[in-house]
Scaffold this active site. Structure first.
Site, PDB file in Angstrom:
ATOM      1  CG  HIS A   1      -3.296   3.547   2.506  1.00  0.00           C
ATOM      2  ND1 HIS A   1      -3.621   3.247   1.208  1.00  0.00           N
ATOM      3  CD2 HIS A   1      -3.362   2.380   3.192  1.00  0.00           C
ATOM      4  CE1 HIS A   1      -3.886   1.953   1.116  1.00  0.00           C
ATOM      5  NE2 HIS A   1      -3.745   1.404   2.308  1.00  0.00           N
TER       6      HIS A   1
ATOM      7  CB  CYS B   1      -0.943   0.001   1.194  1.00  0.00           C
ATOM      8  SG  CYS B   1      -2.145  -1.336   1.110  1.00  0.00           S
TER       9      CYS B   1
ATOM     10  CG  ASN C   1      -6.489  -0.776   1.059  1.00  0.00           C
ATOM     11  OD1 ASN C   1      -5.788  -0.269   0.186  1.00  0.00           O
ATOM     12  ND2 ASN C   1      -5.982  -1.313   2.162  1.00  0.00           N
TER      13      ASN C   1
HETATM   14  O1  UT7 Z   1      -3.392  -1.094   3.830  1.00  0.00           O
HETATM   15  C1  UT7 Z   1      -3.416  -1.932   4.918  1.00  0.00           C
HETATM   16  C2  UT7 Z   1      -4.412  -3.014   4.659  1.00  0.00           C
HETATM   17  N1  UT7 Z   1      -5.191  -3.468   5.763  1.00  0.00           N
HETATM   18  C3  UT7 Z   1      -5.856  -2.689   6.632  1.00  0.00           C
HETATM   19  O2  UT7 Z   1      -5.789  -1.499   6.634  1.00  0.00           O
HETATM   20  C4  UT7 Z   1      -6.736  -3.401   7.623  1.00  0.00           C
HETATM   21  C5  UT7 Z   1      -6.811  -2.683   8.929  1.00  0.00           C
HETATM   22  N2  UT7 Z   1      -7.803  -3.297   9.800  1.00  0.00           N
HETATM   23  C6  UT7 Z   1      -9.121  -3.027   9.691  1.00  0.00           C
HETATM   24  O3  UT7 Z   1      -9.515  -2.218   8.862  1.00  0.00           O
HETATM   25  C7  UT7 Z   1     -10.066  -3.695  10.647  1.00  0.00           C
HETATM   26  O4  UT7 Z   1      -9.340  -4.419  11.617  1.00  0.00           O
HETATM   27  C8  UT7 Z   1     -11.068  -4.667   9.927  1.00  0.00           C
HETATM   28  C9  UT7 Z   1     -12.070  -3.848   9.129  1.00  0.00           C
HETATM   29  C10 UT7 Z   1     -10.329  -5.619   9.035  1.00  0.00           C
HETATM   30  C11 UT7 Z   1     -11.849  -5.463  10.950  1.00  0.00           C
HETATM   31  O5  UT7 Z   1     -12.510  -4.603  11.851  1.00  0.00           O
HETATM   32  P1  UT7 Z   1     -12.464  -4.868  13.419  1.00  0.00           P
HETATM   33  O6  UT7 Z   1     -13.248  -3.818  14.053  1.00  0.00           O
HETATM   34  O7  UT7 Z   1     -11.024  -5.009  13.806  1.00  0.00           O
HETATM   35  O8  UT7 Z   1     -13.264  -6.234  13.538  1.00  0.00           O
HETATM   36  P2  UT7 Z   1     -12.766  -7.656  14.101  1.00  0.00           P
HETATM   37  O9  UT7 Z   1     -11.751  -8.260  13.202  1.00  0.00           O
HETATM   38  O10 UT7 Z   1     -12.433  -7.508  15.551  1.00  0.00           O
HETATM   39  O11 UT7 Z   1     -14.088  -8.486  14.000  1.00  0.00           O
HETATM   40  C12 UT7 Z   1     -15.213  -8.233  14.842  1.00  0.00           C
HETATM   41  C13 UT7 Z   1     -16.267  -9.273  14.566  1.00  0.00           C
HETATM   42  C14 UT7 Z   1     -15.754 -10.700  14.601  1.00  0.00           C
HETATM   43  O12 UT7 Z   1     -16.762 -11.512  15.141  1.00  0.00           O
HETATM   44  P3  UT7 Z   1     -16.698 -11.970  16.697  1.00  0.00           P
HETATM   45  O13 UT7 Z   1     -15.414 -12.714  16.847  1.00  0.00           O
HETATM   46  O14 UT7 Z   1     -16.746 -10.694  17.477  1.00  0.00           O
HETATM   47  O15 UT7 Z   1     -17.911 -12.813  16.835  1.00  0.00           O
HETATM   48  C15 UT7 Z   1     -15.573 -11.059  13.151  1.00  0.00           C
HETATM   49  O16 UT7 Z   1     -15.698 -12.424  12.907  1.00  0.00           O
HETATM   50  O17 UT7 Z   1     -16.794  -9.061  13.241  1.00  0.00           O
HETATM   51  C16 UT7 Z   1     -16.705 -10.295  12.517  1.00  0.00           C
HETATM   52  N3  UT7 Z   1     -16.458  -9.956  11.111  1.00  0.00           N
HETATM   53  C17 UT7 Z   1     -17.451  -9.660  10.249  1.00  0.00           C
HETATM   54  N4  UT7 Z   1     -18.802  -9.617  10.401  1.00  0.00           N
HETATM   55  C18 UT7 Z   1     -19.526  -9.261   9.323  1.00  0.00           C
HETATM   56  C19 UT7 Z   1     -15.280  -9.860  10.466  1.00  0.00           C
HETATM   57  N5  UT7 Z   1     -15.483  -9.499   9.187  1.00  0.00           N
HETATM   58  C20 UT7 Z   1     -16.829  -9.378   9.024  1.00  0.00           C
HETATM   59  C21 UT7 Z   1     -17.644  -9.024   7.937  1.00  0.00           C
HETATM   60  N6  UT7 Z   1     -18.980  -8.975   8.133  1.00  0.00           N
HETATM   61  N7  UT7 Z   1     -17.144  -8.714   6.723  1.00  0.00           N
END
Ligand code: UT7
Length: 331
Positions: A258, A117, A288
């Site tokens: 970004h 990125c 992204n």
């Molecule tokens: O350029 C760099 C590239 N990458 C990034 O910038 C990624 C940076 N990270 C993020 O943007 C965030 O961490 C994410 C958007 C990827 C995830 O958000 P989060 O607030 O950290 O959510 P999480 O991973 O803690 O997930 C929370 C819950 C989980 O369920 P449980 O364990 O609480 O029951 C996940 O399984 O949300 C669930 N979950 C979803 N639910 C619906 C994860 N993805 C999804 C989804 N739809 N797409």
């Protein structure tokens, strides 16, 4: 004129997004997710996806043609073509060579830069160095990626985040004056290689039926870890780039971060003490787009009249590696 007085100036910008759009509603039909979850957690509403049969250079070409037209230049005016990408058309040669041929640029040298990125900022830094040392008078710098090609479309933790696109800038040389790239700072931390990566398809684990079966040619990510380090690192490096340019955050007219996640952008703006009106946010439309995100946002901001002559703009990015960077530019 000595290199100390020489600077690269941005003469033109251009961008290209593929026509195919995948909305959050479309994704609801593919994986267990919802428009609400994606919107609240990321700010993304839709993303563009490169059509089958097309490669990265197809997008880069259109962005480059627009940037050249904006600069009032032709392909043969280019000394260098440097492209930030992790999704080249082929494993080798570089996509910049493919692009060079498409453009009909017959006098340039070209290569790709792999910094995920942060690819555009790294490519910009390299081109800026060539110009300041006099090895090139002009350069085309491209950030172009098709991460849709590396997604596992049934993995809701990654497939909702990414989109495809390309952005380009044309750099020229200025021997005096206040305009141009004032500073660029880059960093990496290789201890995070496996926090965000594609496990197979390289020399360590070449493609074989088993890696395909296991979906190891797709993006694997610990999103929470990326989020945490991204905010902190982009704040730090932005401050370093500003310090090197001898400017304070109050002198910045526009921040172009970004575009990975709206929450990351808001947290970064808060930490930098910049009101959101001064921050470009288009992650809702494109998701992204990896190396394309900063140059696409820069191009849009210019076309929307958000950057006036004399304005200081702060660019920053963060991604796999981890690799991150920031640049300060006066227009
Ligand atoms: O350029 C760099 C590239 N990458 C990034 O910038 C990624 C940076 N990270 C993020 O943007 C965030 O961490 C994410 C958007 C990827 C995830 O958000 P989060 O607030 O950290 O959510 P999480 O991973 O803690 O997930 C929370 C819950 C989980 O369920 P449980 O364990 O609480 O029951 C996940 O399984 O949300 C669930 N979950 C979803 N639910 C619906 C994860 N993805 C999804 C989804 N739809 N797409």
């Amino acid at each position: 004129m000595s290199a100390a007085h020489r600077r690269s100036v941005i003469l033109g910008t251009g961008s290209e997004l593929p026509t195919k759009v995948v909305t959050n509603r479309d994704l609801e039909r593919m994986v267990e997710t919802s428009d609400e979850w994606i919107t609240v957690r990321t700010g993304i509403k839709q993303r563009h996806v490169l059509e089958e049969g097309k490669g990265n250079a197809d997008m880069a070409y259109h962005a480059a043609v627009r940037a050249l037209a904006d600069a009032g230049m032709e392909a043969n005016d280019l000394d260098a073509i440097i492209m930030g990408t992790v999704t080249p058309d082929y494993l080798f040669p570089s996509s910049s060579c493919v692009l060079e041929d498409m453009l009909g640029a017959r006098k340039a040298f070209s290569f790709d830069v792999n910094a995920a990125c942060s690819g555009f900022l790294n490519a910009l830094a390299v081109a800026d160095s060539f110009i300041r040392t006099g090895q090139a008078r002009t350069a085309l710098v491209v950030g172009s990626d098709a991460l849709s090609r590396l997604l596992k479309w049934d993995d809701r933790t990654t497939c909702i985040l990414f989109g495809d696109g390309a952005g380009a800038v044309v750099l020229g040389t200025s021997e005096k004056g206040e305009r141009g790239i004032l500073s660029v700072r880059l960093r990496t931390d290789g201890s995070h290689v496996k926090t965000l990566y594609v496990p197979a398809g390289g020399s360590l684990k070449p493609t074989n039926p088993e890696t395909v079966q296991n979906n190891e040619h797709t993006i694997t990510m610990n999103g929470k870890e990326v989020f945490k380090v991204a905010v902190r690192s982009m704040e730090e490096i932005s401050r370093q780039a500003l310090k090197e340019a001898g400017l304070g955050i109050d002198q910045v007219a526009l921040v172009i971060p970004h575009q990975a996640n709206r929450r990351i952008i808001v947290a970064l703006a808060e930490r930098l003490g910049v009101p959101l009106e001064k921050v470009v946010v288009n992650v809702d439309k494109y998701g992204n787009t990896s190396a394309a995100s900063v140059p696409v946002a820069l191009d849009e901001a210019r076309r929307e009249g958000r950057i006036k002559p004399g304005d200081v703009v702060l660019l920053n990015a963060f991604g796999a590696g981890f690799a991150w960077g920031a640049a300060v530019v006066r227009f």
